[in-house]
Design a protein around this motif. Structure first.
Motif: not given
Lengths: 337, 337
Positions: A112-137
């Motif tokens: 739905l996000a891809r259909a409703v919002l569309g991707t940025l120029e130069g990006i074919r498909r969105p990706a899912i990113m998360a932040a993991l806690p590792v060694s103090g960062r």
């Protein structure tokens, strides 16, 4: 938070639904004085829960339909035009809010996000990113499951998006970007990864630090780690699985020993800060990157504290104007590739 | 151990080499009264270390060359005909021993084992399998890095080999076989995995329990988990990475609290059994499956205790006549597929 930030929250998704998400939203309004929230959901469920709420920074947008956890992603495009998830995304598209958050069906949110919002120029498909806690960062890992087969240039797109996001969300102008691989030698890995390594090495706009192995990620060897969504999803869930398994083993060791049962309150007190720093709830909230708008996905099983954390991540992504930063970084990298 | 078991050990591989491997071999002869060991390595290094050894079940086979950790796998086929690793494999091929163990270069061991021993009928390429401790039992995972791109029928071969190995090594006649995936819905996963799921479902000779996610593996949802070698290697190393990271965080919590420093000896005493059960050294030893002979790979960083564990796994694989069991299981599955 200097200027006001407006976000939409789909309250119908997730295992606990509105009874968990709405209290979290109300708490976040107290925490973030410039935050405006639009709740999106079924009127008969949401309105009773808002009876005592008197925030002037809260509004409600009724939705007659709801995406279910087992709705096939492909089917949500055609049907359910009035689903809360879709409406939240349309509020982003129409500029009525700066970003949105949902704890619902990940595949449906991606489609739905891809259909409703569309991707940025130069990006074919969105990706899912998360932040993991590792060694103090924090280590920002993508993709976590949106794209199961990724050619080399798509892995490079992930690297560019991840670098932009890490710089904005964790600070630091040149985050170290690594490519997940199964060894450090150049012949290691599959074809896509070997090709992506060559492309990343040739991109001066990225601080590419080379291959990162599964254990190196948790030693903090990179700020951004790039992989295809199959591998990333396995990595994320296996990490959660190991942590949960070790916790369960410790609990059973405590239960089986009078000495540990007696010591437990002292040990829990003394390890409180370490445990808080690794509370999965703190890291709840995965970004859908590459879209023309901020879209955040909460874990479906999130409790109120975890939803609150995801709202915080949504606010920070909106403040950082993440989609614009990513678009800028893509232009920069394309010009040097 | 009723009948005698003969194994060859390449003492030149691994980070610690003969000074660690030879004492472990001597200890294993005391542990296993019917075990005969042939050590393979450089005479000038090995002979001084054997000066005090008086086992009649120990023999030595000198080797003038040694495979190094950074030797490209492809190059070891042409050169180094007198390398200790190759000679250990040739002893298996010639029937002078029942199996062999090496802590050396994994890629080289895979290439040499395939060339020297050959694969079983119906197996295109060998796979690397290890057992991980999960929820009070073992989960056998393969492939762990020998094959980075695997079509569906190769994943099925892994399932058959893993089921045979799990039945022999952990007991139980119908081990539950799962396919590592990123969700339980049939549309989830990449093409290879979706195709493999269909093939496994159609194989009555296997107890296929469906898709297993990264966290489900550590909840003990299957006895055998099948994946391609890229994913398996990331899963294994990430699991080690998370466990190591959490240990380090606990150690630093202990160092930073007078209360925990004071309690540490009590807690260590009370958690001894739990910690022993999860000591990585116990699980050292990955099987190269699908070959016409037993080949075991030890972790390169293994210490004496870990090498001892790997020798034990080699002995059990030889006792179980694992290659013959796998060949039988393949014939059985082929006839029903």
């Amino acid at each position: 938070m200097s200027t006001s930030i407006r976000i939409a929250i789909d309250v119908m998704g997730g295992d606990r639904g509105p009874r968990c998400i709405i209290p979290a939203a109300l708490r976040s309004l107290s925490l973030y004085p410039s935050l405006h929230i639009t709740l999106v959901g079924a009127a008969d469920v949401v309105e009773p829960l808002l009876a005592d709420a008197d925030f002037d920074r809260l509004s409600f947008r009724p939705a007659r339909e709801q995406i279910l956890a087992d709705d096939p992603p492909a089917s949500v495009l055609r049907g359910k035009r009035d689903a809360s998830m879709r409406i939240a995304l349309e509020l982003v598209r129409d500029g009525q809010v700066d970003g949105c958050l949902s704890a619902g069906n990940t595949g449906a949110l991606m489609v739905l996000a891809r259909a409703v919002l569309g991707t940025l120029e130069g990006i074919r498909r969105p990706a899912i990113m998360a932040a993991l806690p590792v060694s103090g960062r924090l280590c920002h890992v993508l993709d976590l499951g949106a794209n199961v087969d990724c050619p080399a240039d798509q892995l490079v797109e992930f690297a560019i998006m991840g670098a932009a996001a890490a710089a904005e969300l964790s600070g630091g102008s040149a985050p170290r970007v690594g490519l997940l691989n199964i060894g450090s030698e150049t012949h290691k890995g599959n074809r896509q990864v070997r090709e992506a390594a060559a492309l990343l090495q040739a991109c001066p706009a990225l601080n590419y630090v080379g291959p990162i192995e599964g254990d190196g990620l948790f030693r903090g060897e990179a700020d951004v780690v790039v992989c295809d969504g199959f591998v990333g999803n396995v990595l994320l869930k296996a990490s959660e699985g190991v942590a949960g398994y070790l916790q369960a083993e410790l609990r059973s060791a405590v239960a089986g020993s009078w000495l540990l049962r007696w010591l437990a309150p002292l040990v829990l007190h003394a390890t409180r800060r370490t445990r808080e720093r690794h509370d999965p709830a703190r890291y709840n909230g995965a970004s859908l990157l590459g879209l023309r708008g901020v879209v955040m996905k909460s874990h479906g099983a999130a409790d109120e504290g975890a939803i609150l954390a995801a709202i915080g991540h949504t606010v920070r992504a909106c403040e950082a104007r993440l989609p614009e930063r990513i678009a800028g970084r893509i232009r920069e990298c394309r010009s040097t590739l």
